[in-house]
Design a protein around this motif. Structure first.
Motif, PDB file in Angstrom:
ATOM      1  N   HIS A 155       0.834  -0.963   0.057  1.00  0.00           N
ATOM      2  CA  HIS A 155      -0.036  -0.217  -0.041  1.00  0.00           C
ATOM      3  C   HIS A 155       0.819   1.263   0.109  1.00  0.00           C
ATOM      4  O   HIS A 155       0.448   2.218   0.606  1.00  0.00           O
ATOM      5  CB  HIS A 155      -0.920   0.079   1.192  1.00  0.00           C
ATOM      6  N   THR A 156       1.915   1.269  -0.518  1.00  0.00           N
ATOM      7  CA  THR A 156       3.154   2.267  -0.645  1.00  0.00           C
ATOM      8  C   THR A 156       3.212   2.892  -1.985  1.00  0.00           C
ATOM      9  O   THR A 156       2.806   2.044  -3.051  1.00  0.00           O
ATOM     10  CB  THR A 156       4.438   1.912  -0.041  1.00  0.00           C
ATOM     11  N   ALA A 157       3.619   4.110  -2.090  1.00  0.00           N
ATOM     12  CA  ALA A 157       3.922   4.764  -3.314  1.00  0.00           C
ATOM     13  C   ALA A 157       4.776   4.133  -4.590  1.00  0.00           C
ATOM     14  O   ALA A 157       4.242   3.773  -5.621  1.00  0.00           O
ATOM     15  CB  ALA A 157       4.597   6.276  -3.271  1.00  0.00           C
ATOM     16  N   PRO A 158       5.652   3.226  -4.155  1.00  0.00           N
ATOM     17  CA  PRO A 158       6.344   2.310  -4.986  1.00  0.00           C
ATOM     18  C   PRO A 158       5.673   1.373  -5.615  1.00  0.00           C
ATOM     19  O   PRO A 158       5.404   1.099  -6.888  1.00  0.00           O
ATOM     20  CB  PRO A 158       7.757   1.838  -4.332  1.00  0.00           C
ATOM     21  N   ALA A 159       4.776   0.537  -4.771  1.00  0.00           N
ATOM     22  CA  ALA A 159       3.829  -0.219  -5.235  1.00  0.00           C
ATOM     23  C   ALA A 159       2.652   0.063  -6.095  1.00  0.00           C
ATOM     24  O   ALA A 159       2.516  -0.321  -7.342  1.00  0.00           O
ATOM     25  CB  ALA A 159       3.120  -0.825  -4.008  1.00  0.00           C
ATOM     26  N   VAL A 160       2.257   1.550  -5.738  1.00  0.00           N
ATOM     27  CA  VAL A 160       1.156   1.962  -6.562  1.00  0.00           C
ATOM     28  C   VAL A 160       1.798   2.423  -7.905  1.00  0.00           C
ATOM     29  O   VAL A 160       1.246   2.223  -8.856  1.00  0.00           O
ATOM     30  CB  VAL A 160       0.695   3.328  -6.172  1.00  0.00           C
ATOM     31  N   ALA A 161       3.124   2.752  -7.977  1.00  0.00           N
ATOM     32  CA  ALA A 161       3.782   2.941  -9.296  1.00  0.00           C
ATOM     33  C   ALA A 161       3.671   1.682 -10.186  1.00  0.00           C
ATOM     34  O   ALA A 161       3.335   1.721 -11.469  1.00  0.00           O
ATOM     35  CB  ALA A 161       5.030   3.617  -9.376  1.00  0.00           C
ATOM     36  N   VAL A 162       3.957   0.641  -9.625  1.00  0.00           N
ATOM     37  CA  VAL A 162       3.810  -0.836 -10.240  1.00  0.00           C
ATOM     38  C   VAL A 162       2.495  -1.181 -10.828  1.00  0.00           C
ATOM     39  O   VAL A 162       2.322  -1.494 -11.830  1.00  0.00           O
ATOM     40  CB  VAL A 162       4.392  -1.985  -9.535  1.00  0.00           C
ATOM     41  N   TYR A 163       1.400  -0.671 -10.092  1.00  0.00           N
ATOM     42  CA  TYR A 163       0.021  -1.154 -10.353  1.00  0.00           C
ATOM     43  C   TYR A 163      -0.191  -0.179 -11.473  1.00  0.00           C
ATOM     44  O   TYR A 163      -1.222  -0.632 -12.314  1.00  0.00           O
ATOM     45  CB  TYR A 163      -0.871  -0.737  -9.069  1.00  0.00           C
ATOM     46  N   ALA A 164       0.161   1.061 -11.395  1.00  0.00           N
ATOM     47  CA  ALA A 164      -0.119   1.814 -12.405  1.00  0.00           C
ATOM     48  C   ALA A 164       0.484   1.246 -13.844  1.00  0.00           C
ATOM     49  O   ALA A 164      -0.291   1.597 -14.889  1.00  0.00           O
ATOM     50  CB  ALA A 164       0.479   3.247 -12.275  1.00  0.00           C
ATOM     51  N   GLY A 165       1.659   0.775 -13.498  1.00  0.00           N
ATOM     52  CA  GLY A 165       2.253   0.155 -15.064  1.00  0.00           C
ATOM     53  C   GLY A 165       1.674  -0.858 -15.388  1.00  0.00           C
ATOM     54  O   GLY A 165       1.381  -1.202 -16.500  1.00  0.00           O
ATOM     55  N   LEU A 166       0.893  -1.762 -14.659  1.00  0.00           N
ATOM     56  CA  LEU A 166       0.159  -2.764 -14.925  1.00  0.00           C
ATOM     57  C   LEU A 166      -1.109  -2.394 -15.805  1.00  0.00           C
ATOM     58  O   LEU A 166      -1.657  -3.393 -16.601  1.00  0.00           O
ATOM     59  CB  LEU A 166      -0.580  -3.704 -13.738  1.00  0.00           C
ATOM     60  N   THR A 167      -1.454  -1.143 -15.716  1.00  0.00           N
ATOM     61  CA  THR A 167      -2.731  -0.667 -16.759  1.00  0.00           C
ATOM     62  C   THR A 167      -2.250  -0.503 -18.105  1.00  0.00           C
ATOM     63  O   THR A 167      -3.012  -0.330 -18.949  1.00  0.00           O
ATOM     64  CB  THR A 167      -3.262   0.600 -15.960  1.00  0.00           C
ATOM     65  N   VAL A 168      -1.144  -0.555 -18.418  1.00  0.00           N
ATOM     66  CA  VAL A 168      -0.575  -0.269 -19.828  1.00  0.00           C
ATOM     67  C   VAL A 168      -0.728  -1.536 -20.674  1.00  0.00           C
ATOM     68  O   VAL A 168      -1.365  -1.428 -21.583  1.00  0.00           O
ATOM     69  CB  VAL A 168       0.964   0.200 -19.736  1.00  0.00           C
ATOM     70  N   PRO A 169      -0.227  -2.633 -20.529  1.00  0.00           N
ATOM     71  CA  PRO A 169      -0.659  -3.828 -21.293  1.00  0.00           C
ATOM     72  C   PRO A 169      -1.961  -4.342 -21.304  1.00  0.00           C
ATOM     73  O   PRO A 169      -2.442  -4.383 -19.845  1.00  0.00           O
ATOM     74  CB  PRO A 169       0.389  -4.973 -20.674  1.00  0.00           C
ATOM     75  N   ARG A 170      -2.297  -4.546 -22.199  1.00  0.00           N
ATOM     76  CA  ARG A 170      -3.786  -5.273 -22.359  1.00  0.00           C
ATOM     77  C   ARG A 170      -3.954  -6.369 -21.428  1.00  0.00           C
ATOM     78  O   ARG A 170      -5.031  -6.505 -20.736  1.00  0.00           O
ATOM     79  CB  ARG A 170      -4.281  -5.383 -23.744  1.00  0.00           C
ATOM     80  N   ARG A 171      -3.314  -7.248 -21.234  1.00  0.00           N
ATOM     81  CA  ARG A 171      -3.327  -8.400 -20.474  1.00  0.00           C
ATOM     82  C   ARG A 171      -3.771  -8.162 -19.059  1.00  0.00           C
ATOM     83  O   ARG A 171      -4.114  -8.839 -18.283  1.00  0.00           O
ATOM     84  CB  ARG A 171      -2.240  -9.271 -20.899  1.00  0.00           C
ATOM     85  N   THR A 172      -2.947  -7.100 -18.596  1.00  0.00           N
ATOM     86  CA  THR A 172      -2.894  -6.776 -17.136  1.00  0.00           C
ATOM     87  C   THR A 172      -3.397  -5.702 -16.829  1.00  0.00           C
ATOM     88  O   THR A 172      -3.618  -5.269 -15.543  1.00  0.00           O
ATOM     89  CB  THR A 172      -1.535  -6.747 -16.619  1.00  0.00           C
ATOM     90  N   ARG A 173      -4.459  -5.008 -17.587  1.00  0.00           N
ATOM     91  CA  ARG A 173      -4.998  -3.594 -17.467  1.00  0.00           C
ATOM     92  C   ARG A 173      -6.246  -3.586 -16.432  1.00  0.00           C
ATOM     93  O   ARG A 173      -6.337  -3.182 -15.589  1.00  0.00           O
ATOM     94  CB  ARG A 173      -5.746  -3.288 -18.913  1.00  0.00           C
TER      95      ARG A 173
END
Length: 107
Positions: free
Chosen positions: A65-83
Motif C-alpha cells: 500500500h506504498t507509493a512504489p507499489a502504486v507505481a507498479v500497479y499503474a504500470g500494470l494498466t498499460v499492457p492489455r493483458r494486465t490492464r
C-alpha cells in the motif's frame, strides 16, 4: 464492525462491479473478477500485528500500500493483458485512501 468499516468493505465489491458494468458490460463477470483481484494486496496485512486494526490507515503502512507499489500497479494498466488487474489494484488503493480520510475526519 463499525459502519465505516462495513461501508468500506462493501465499496471494495460495489465499485469494481459498477466499473465492470459501465465499461466492460459484455464481459461483466470476467471484468468484475479481474477488478476484484485487486484485493490480493491485502495479503500484506498478514505481516502486521495486529493483522486487522480498524483504525489503522493501510496506505503508507503496509508494503503493498506504498507509493512504489502504486507505481507498479499503474504500470500494470498499460499492457492489455494486465490492464483490468492494474485498475483493480488502483481502485483498491483509492478506496483505502478514502477510508483513511474518513478515519481522520471522524476522529
Amino acid at each position: 464492525m463499525s459502519l465505516r468499516a462495513t461501508i468500506h468493505l462493501c465499496l471494495h465489491v460495489a465499485v469494481p462491479a459498477l466499473l465492470a458494468w459501465l465499461f466492460w458490460r459484455p464481459q461483466f463477470g470476467k471484468a468484475w473478477l479481474l477488478l476484484l483481484l485487486g484485493w490480493v494486496i491485502d495479503l500484506d496485512h498478514l505481516l502486521a500485528d495486529p493483522i486487522y486494526a480498524p483504525d489503522r490507515c493501510s496506505v503508507g503502512f503496509h508494503p503493498l500500500h506504498t507509493a512504489p507499489a502504486v507505481a507498479v500497479y499503474a504500470g500494470l494498466t498499460v499492457p492489455r493483458r494486465t490492464r483490468l488487474f492494474g485498475i483493480g489494484l488502483l481502485v483498491h488503493i483509492a478506496l483505502d485512501a478514502i477510508d483513511c480520510v474518513w478515519m481522520r475526519c471522524s476522529s
